[in-house]
Design a protein around this motif. Structure first.
Motif, PDB file in Angstrom:
ATOM      1  N   ALA A   9       0.841  -1.195   0.000  1.00 37.17           N
ATOM      2  CA  ALA A   9       0.000   0.000   0.000  1.00 37.17           C
ATOM      3  C   ALA A   9       0.880   1.252   0.000  1.00 37.17           C
ATOM      4  CB  ALA A   9      -0.923  -0.002   1.210  1.00 37.17           C
ATOM      5  N   PHE A  10       0.259   2.392  -0.184  1.00 30.94           N
ATOM      6  CA  PHE A  10       0.986   3.655  -0.138  1.00 30.94           C
ATOM      7  C   PHE A  10       0.018   4.782   0.197  1.00 30.94           C
ATOM      8  CE2 PHE A  10      -0.499   3.238  -4.517  1.00 30.94           C
ATOM      9  CZ  PHE A  10      -1.091   4.481  -4.750  1.00 30.94           C
ATOM     10  N   SER A  11       0.565   5.894   0.615  1.00 29.88           N
ATOM     11  CA  SER A  11      -0.211   7.117   0.811  1.00 29.88           C
ATOM     12  C   SER A  11       0.670   8.287   0.412  1.00 29.88           C
ATOM     13  CB  SER A  11      -0.653   7.263   2.277  1.00 29.88           C
ATOM     14  OG  SER A  11       0.480   7.320   3.134  1.00 29.88           O
ATOM     15  N   GLY A  12       0.055   9.330  -0.134  1.00 28.17           N
ATOM     16  CA  GLY A  12       0.830  10.457  -0.626  1.00 28.17           C
ATOM     17  C   GLY A  12       0.139  11.781  -0.397  1.00 28.17           C
ATOM     18  N   THR A  13       0.928  12.835  -0.419  1.00 26.26           N
ATOM     19  CA  THR A  13       0.422  14.182  -0.202  1.00 26.26           C
ATOM     20  C   THR A  13       1.142  15.156  -1.119  1.00 26.26           C
ATOM     21  OG1 THR A  13       0.036  13.674   2.142  1.00 26.26           O
ATOM     22  CG2 THR A  13       0.026  15.989   1.513  1.00 26.26           C
ATOM     23  N   ILE A  14       0.397  16.091  -1.684  1.00 22.28           N
ATOM     24  CA  ILE A  14       0.992  17.202  -2.431  1.00 22.28           C
ATOM     25  C   ILE A  14       0.915  18.443  -1.550  1.00 22.28           C
ATOM     26  CG2 ILE A  14       0.846  18.691  -4.455  1.00 22.28           C
ATOM     27  CD1 ILE A  14      -0.298  16.404  -6.022  1.00 22.28           C
ATOM     28  N   TYR A  15       2.072  19.044  -1.327  1.00 18.08           N
ATOM     29  CA  TYR A  15       2.164  20.242  -0.508  1.00 18.08           C
ATOM     30  C   TYR A  15       2.418  21.460  -1.384  1.00 18.08           C
ATOM     31  CZ  TYR A  15       3.090  16.860   3.258  1.00 18.08           C
ATOM     32  OH  TYR A  15       3.010  15.827   4.140  1.00 18.08           O
ATOM     33  N   LEU A  16       1.866  22.580  -0.964  1.00 23.53           N
ATOM     34  CA  LEU A  16       2.199  23.870  -1.547  1.00 23.53           C
ATOM     35  C   LEU A  16       3.078  24.598  -0.554  1.00 23.53           C
ATOM     36  CD1 LEU A  16       1.917  26.118  -3.693  1.00 23.53           C
ATOM     37  CD2 LEU A  16      -0.133  26.879  -2.475  1.00 23.53           C
ATOM     38  N   GLN A  17       4.327  24.860  -0.948  1.00 24.67           N
ATOM     39  CA  GLN A  17       5.270  25.507  -0.057  1.00 24.67           C
ATOM     40  C   GLN A  17       5.044  27.018  -0.062  1.00 24.67           C
ATOM     41  OE1 GLN A  17       7.646  23.543   1.553  1.00 24.67           O
ATOM     42  NE2 GLN A  17       8.239  25.282   2.822  1.00 24.67           N
ATOM     43  N   GLN A  18       4.701  27.564   1.077  1.00 16.37           N
ATOM     44  CA  GLN A  18       4.517  29.003   1.215  1.00 16.37           C
ATOM     45  C   GLN A  18       5.778  29.579   1.849  1.00 16.37           C
ATOM     46  OE1 GLN A  18       2.093  30.558  -0.032  1.00 16.37           O
ATOM     47  NE2 GLN A  18       0.484  29.045  -0.329  1.00 16.37           N
ATOM     48  N   PRO A  19       6.628  30.258   1.054  1.00 10.82           N
ATOM     49  CA  PRO A  19       7.890  30.746   1.607  1.00 10.82           C
ATOM     50  C   PRO A  19       7.682  31.812   2.666  1.00 10.82           C
ATOM     51  CG  PRO A  19       7.493  31.686  -0.557  1.00 10.82           C
ATOM     52  CD  PRO A  19       6.430  30.642  -0.345  1.00 10.82           C
ATOM     53  N   ARG A  20       8.581  31.813   3.631  1.00 11.32           N
ATOM     54  CA  ARG A  20       8.530  32.840   4.662  1.00 11.32           C
ATOM     55  C   ARG A  20       9.012  34.167   4.106  1.00 11.32           C
ATOM     56  NH1 ARG A  20      11.085  29.700   9.939  1.00 11.32           N
ATOM     57  NH2 ARG A  20       9.363  28.272  10.267  1.00 11.32           N
ATOM     58  N   THR A  21       8.606  35.226   4.750  1.00  6.18           N
ATOM     59  CA  THR A  21       9.082  36.550   4.361  1.00  6.18           C
ATOM     60  C   THR A  21      10.532  36.699   4.782  1.00  6.18           C
ATOM     61  OG1 THR A  21       8.471  37.567   6.460  1.00  6.18           O
ATOM     62  CG2 THR A  21       6.767  37.457   4.754  1.00  6.18           C
ATOM     63  N   PRO A  22      11.269  37.668   4.207  1.00  9.42           N
ATOM     64  CA  PRO A  22      12.665  37.867   4.616  1.00  9.42           C
ATOM     65  C   PRO A  22      12.815  38.059   6.116  1.00  9.42           C
ATOM     66  CG  PRO A  22      12.197  39.098   2.619  1.00  9.42           C
ATOM     67  CD  PRO A  22      10.887  38.549   3.093  1.00  9.42           C
ATOM     68  N   VAL A  23      11.857  38.741   6.753  1.00  6.88           N
ATOM     69  CA  VAL A  23      11.938  38.952   8.194  1.00  6.88           C
ATOM     70  C   VAL A  23      11.824  37.629   8.930  1.00  6.88           C
ATOM     71  CG1 VAL A  23      10.818  40.017  10.191  1.00  6.88           C
ATOM     72  CG2 VAL A  23      11.049  41.294   8.040  1.00  6.88           C
ATOM     73  N   GLU A  24      10.875  36.786   8.495  1.00  8.20           N
ATOM     74  CA  GLU A  24      10.699  35.480   9.122  1.00  8.20           C
ATOM     75  C   GLU A  24      11.930  34.613   8.937  1.00  8.20           C
ATOM     76  OE1 GLU A  24       7.114  34.459   7.024  1.00  8.20           O
ATOM     77  OE2 GLU A  24       5.955  34.509   8.880  1.00  8.20           O
ATOM     78  N   ARG A  25      12.529  34.651   7.731  1.00  3.67           N
ATOM     79  CA  ARG A  25      13.718  33.854   7.450  1.00  3.67           C
ATOM     80  C   ARG A  25      14.872  34.305   8.333  1.00  3.67           C
ATOM     81  NH1 ARG A  25      14.311  30.988   2.815  1.00  3.67           N
ATOM     82  NH2 ARG A  25      16.464  31.650   2.605  1.00  3.67           N
ATOM     83  N   GLN A  26      15.011  35.634   8.521  1.00  3.46           N
ATOM     84  CA  GLN A  26      16.096  36.141   9.332  1.00  3.46           C
ATOM     85  C   GLN A  26      15.906  35.732  10.791  1.00  3.46           C
ATOM     86  OE1 GLN A  26      16.578  40.362   9.127  1.00  3.46           O
ATOM     87  NE2 GLN A  26      18.517  40.372  10.231  1.00  3.46           N
ATOM     88  N   GLU A  32      11.369  21.846   5.361  1.00  2.34           N
ATOM     89  CA  GLU A  32      10.040  22.204   5.872  1.00  2.34           C
ATOM     90  C   GLU A  32      10.075  23.499   6.670  1.00  2.34           C
ATOM     91  OE1 GLU A  32       6.411  20.168   8.458  1.00  2.34           O
ATOM     92  OE2 GLU A  32       8.205  19.034   7.918  1.00  2.34           O
ATOM     93  N   GLU A  33      11.203  23.751   7.366  1.00  4.30           N
ATOM     94  CA  GLU A  33      11.255  24.948   8.169  1.00  4.30           C
ATOM     95  C   GLU A  33      11.393  26.216   7.327  1.00  4.30           C
ATOM     96  OE1 GLU A  33      13.309  22.441   8.315  1.00  4.30           O
ATOM     97  OE2 GLU A  33      15.409  23.046   8.315  1.00  4.30           O
ATOM     98  N   ALA A  34      11.543  26.058   5.995  1.00  5.59           N
ATOM     99  CA  ALA A  34      11.689  27.230   5.143  1.00  5.59           C
ATOM    100  C   ALA A  34      10.377  27.974   4.961  1.00  5.59           C
ATOM    101  CB  ALA A  34      12.232  26.828   3.780  1.00  5.59           C
ATOM    102  N   GLY A  35       9.289  27.371   5.345  1.00  3.18           N
ATOM    103  CA  GLY A  35       8.006  28.033   5.165  1.00  3.18           C
ATOM    104  C   GLY A  35       6.872  27.144   5.607  1.00  3.18           C
ATOM    105  N   VAL A  36       5.654  27.586   5.353  1.00  6.71           N
ATOM    106  CA  VAL A  36       4.476  26.834   5.740  1.00  6.71           C
ATOM    107  C   VAL A  36       4.054  25.943   4.586  1.00  6.71           C
ATOM    108  CG1 VAL A  36       2.082  27.010   6.491  1.00  6.71           C
ATOM    109  CG2 VAL A  36       3.760  28.713   7.243  1.00  6.71           C
ATOM    110  N   ARG A  37       3.770  24.678   4.872  1.00  6.80           N
ATOM    111  CA  ARG A  37       3.344  23.745   3.834  1.00  6.80           C
ATOM    112  C   ARG A  37       1.839  23.521   3.934  1.00  6.80           C
ATOM    113  NH1 ARG A  37       6.969  18.520   3.208  1.00  6.80           N
ATOM    114  NH2 ARG A  37       5.952  18.003   5.172  1.00  6.80           N
ATOM    115  N   ASP A  38       1.136  23.855   2.867  1.00  7.63           N
ATOM    116  CA  ASP A  38      -0.306  23.641   2.799  1.00  7.63           C
ATOM    117  C   ASP A  38      -0.584  22.379   1.988  1.00  7.63           C
ATOM    118  OD1 ASP A  38      -0.807  26.017   4.174  1.00  7.63           O
ATOM    119  OD2 ASP A  38      -0.809  27.184   2.322  1.00  7.63           O
ATOM    120  N   VAL A  39      -1.413  21.493   2.510  1.00  7.51           N
ATOM    121  CA  VAL A  39      -1.810  20.283   1.798  1.00  7.51           C
ATOM    122  C   VAL A  39      -2.846  20.657   0.748  1.00  7.51           C
ATOM    123  CG1 VAL A  39      -2.885  18.017   1.988  1.00  7.51           C
ATOM    124  CG2 VAL A  39      -1.318  18.809   3.775  1.00  7.51           C
ATOM    125  N   VAL A  40      -2.577  20.329  -0.510  1.00  2.37           N
ATOM    126  CA  VAL A  40      -3.515  20.656  -1.581  1.00  2.37           C
ATOM    127  C   VAL A  40      -4.142  19.417  -2.213  1.00  2.37           C
ATOM    128  CG1 VAL A  40      -2.416  22.861  -2.116  1.00  2.37           C
ATOM    129  CG2 VAL A  40      -1.602  20.791  -3.245  1.00  2.37           C
TER     130      VAL A  40
END
Length: 348
Positions: A189-206, A258-266
């Protein structure tokens, strides 16, 4: 233990459901396109384990050319002896897509099992400029000793990345946690997910310390124009340049941490690679209802085509002793050629 085929031929076994790539090429929705790409590969994985006989290792410079009924063409070439690297280029009908890359098999052994994975890279380029990078799971053959019959399994994860649209699909193989269906509780069996990577703003990254660059660079139109996809005229030079020849700066995955931004499941999928695949509540692939195309060797191939190998021809004719003699002669010649290249400062 051998089958009368080259590893180049066996590589193409799973790539026999082009209908899904055609649908991917026609889709204007990046999420739907990625869903069709995932479906294409999941549908074909079982064919890599149809039988467990070993194909012959390709000789350096060996090639294979074939076509499919839908108009697809494929070109393969063995471009390195040590490590063994096979280059491939699959051209979809009417230029709808190009699937190309390199495959370097890596094998590990246990007492009663063999695990193999294909290193290298694989990318699908679509006519409209879209691109998906593909990472395969590993194959495991279990029960080789002390059992009535061995079995094949997929292990680990498969990943599919559309970096331009920030999409990352991850498919995990094994029993689906919490599944009620017995088919989804099986090892296949298997399971899968497609994520949409929402990048952080420069302030959040810093604030978080930032993350290293993924190394993924989309090629410009000029870069794509430089890559001929018509025949073997480009496959050797293109594949020898590796990722750099495809506009990639690194052999690492372009998946952003993953810590580069928020991942939304689409989108999410479940299924069994021996029976079906569902995206949500919709069935996208059923094994018993999907017809596979067959790769047909071209009638007038290059002299380097694997069908001209004496050992394969002898084994196909049932003459095992002659096949063994011819195989040893080819290997000795290849070792002698490798020594000459090394003495002359060459490589391969």
């Amino acid at each position: 233990m051998f089958e009368p085929r080259s590893y180049l031929q066996k590589l193409t076994d799973p790539w026999v459901y082009p209908r899904f790539l055609q649908l991917a090429a026609q889709s204007k929705d990046p999420v739907e396109r990625l869903q069709w790409v995932v479906t294409y590969f999941i549908a074909g994985f079982h064919r890599a384990l149809r039988q467990f006989q070993k194909p012959f290792n390709p000789i350096l410079g060996e090639t294979w050319q074939a076509t499919a009924a839908d108009g697809s063409r494929i070109f393969l070439e063995q471009i390195s002896h040590h490590p063994p690297i096979s280059a491939f280029q699959l051209l979809g009908p009417h230029g709808a897509y190009t699937f190309c890359g390199q495959s370097q098999p890596s094998v590990s052994y246990k007492t009663n099992a063999i695990k193999t994975s294909a290193r290298g890279f694989r990318v699908i380029d679509f006519a409209d400029g879209g691109r998906v990078e593909v990472h395969f799971p590993s194959y495991t053959l279990k029960g080789l000793l002390y059992t009535s019959a061995p079995r094949g399994e997929l292990a680990g994860t498969a990943e599919f990345i559309d970096a331009a649209n920030g999409l990352h699909a991850v498919v995990e193989f094994g029993p689906v946690e919490g599944a009620r269906s017995s088919v989804l509780q099986r090892p296949d069996a298997f399971s899968g997910t497609i994520y949409l990577q929402q990048p952080r703003t420069p302030v959040e990254r810093q604030a978080s310390g930032g993350v290293p660059d993924s190394g993924w660079v989309m090629p410009t139109a000029g870069d794509k124009a430089k890559r001929s996809t018509s025949s073997f005229s480009s496959i050797g030079s293109m594949m020898r340049t590796g990722l750099g020849g495809l506009g990639l700066r690194s052999k690492s995955s372009p998946a952003v941490a993953e810590e580069a931004g928020v991942r939304d499941v689409v989108a999410s999928c479940t299924g069994n690679w021996l029976s079906h695949l569902d995206w949500g509540h919709d069935r996208w692939w059923t094994l018993l209802e999907e017809a596979a195309v067959e790769w047909e060797p071209v009638p007038h191939p290059l002299p380097s085509d694997c069908r001209y190998r004496e050992d394969l021809a002898a084994l196909a004719a049932g003459d095992v002793k002659a096949a063994q003699v011819a195989k040893e002669a080819l290997e000795q010649r290849q070792r002698a050629d490798a020594k000459l290249r090394k003495a002359g400062g060459g490589s391969g």
